[in-house]
Scaffold this motif. Structure first.
Motif, PDB file in Angstrom:
ATOM      1  N   LEU A  96       0.835  -1.201   0.000  1.00  0.00           N
ATOM      2  CA  LEU A  96       0.000   0.000   0.000  1.00  0.00           C
ATOM      3  C   LEU A  96       0.872   1.255   0.000  1.00  0.00           C
ATOM      4  CD1 LEU A  96      -2.820  -1.011   2.486  1.00  0.00           C
ATOM      5  CD2 LEU A  96      -3.044  -0.642   0.019  1.00  0.00           C
ATOM      6  N   ARG A  97       1.937   1.228   0.748  1.00  0.00           N
ATOM      7  CA  ARG A  97       2.830   2.379   0.819  1.00  0.00           C
ATOM      8  C   ARG A  97       3.505   2.636  -0.526  1.00  0.00           C
ATOM      9  NH1 ARG A  97       6.904   0.884   4.617  1.00  0.00           N
ATOM     10  NH2 ARG A  97       7.956   0.048   2.816  1.00  0.00           N
ATOM     11  N   ASP A  98       3.830   1.553  -1.257  1.00  0.00           N
ATOM     12  CA  ASP A  98       4.493   1.717  -2.543  1.00  0.00           C
ATOM     13  C   ASP A  98       3.530   2.039  -3.669  1.00  0.00           C
ATOM     14  OD1 ASP A  98       6.874   1.213  -1.313  1.00  0.00           O
ATOM     15  OD2 ASP A  98       6.948  -0.899  -1.859  1.00  0.00           O
ATOM     16  N   GLY A  99       2.222   2.063  -3.357  1.00  0.00           N
ATOM     17  CA  GLY A  99       1.233   2.477  -4.356  1.00  0.00           C
ATOM     18  C   GLY A  99       0.573   1.356  -5.105  1.00  0.00           C
TER      19      GLY A  99
END
Length: 103
Positions: A96-99
């Motif tokens: 999620l953090r990396d998109g």
């Protein structure tokens, strides 16, 4: 693995001999500890008694280079890591953090 490139003088001792030696060492320490408990039960102060130490150790305990090589050959097991149960959640958070879209 092929054994043809090993040097003749560097042949390790037979596994049965090593196991027998280790067994004898464990037996010696166990019997020495038994004698110590008998002495303590009969009134000798525990501070006055010397604990038995290991007189013999296998070769990989003596040679730090061999020990390092053996420790490198072992794989990291995820269930032995600190957060092995949170592994799936950590991967989801990282995605999620990396998109990435996570189902």
């Amino acid at each position: 693995m092929s054994q043809r490139h090993r040097r003749v003088e560097a042949i390790p001792p037979v596994k049965q001999e090593l196991r027998a030696h280790a067994h004898n060492e464990r037996h010696r320490i166990h019997s020495a500890l038994h004698l110590i408990t008998e002495q303590v039960q009969h009134g000798v102060e525990p501070e006055d008694i010397d604990e038995p130490g290991a007189n013999w150790k296998p070769l990989h305990h003596h040679d730090p280079i061999i020990a390092i090589e053996k420790s490198r050959s072992q794989r990291l097991r995820h269930w032995k890591t600190k957060s092995w149960k949170r592994r799936k959640a950590l991967r989801r958070e990282r995605a999620l953090r990396d998109g990435y879209r996570v189902p």
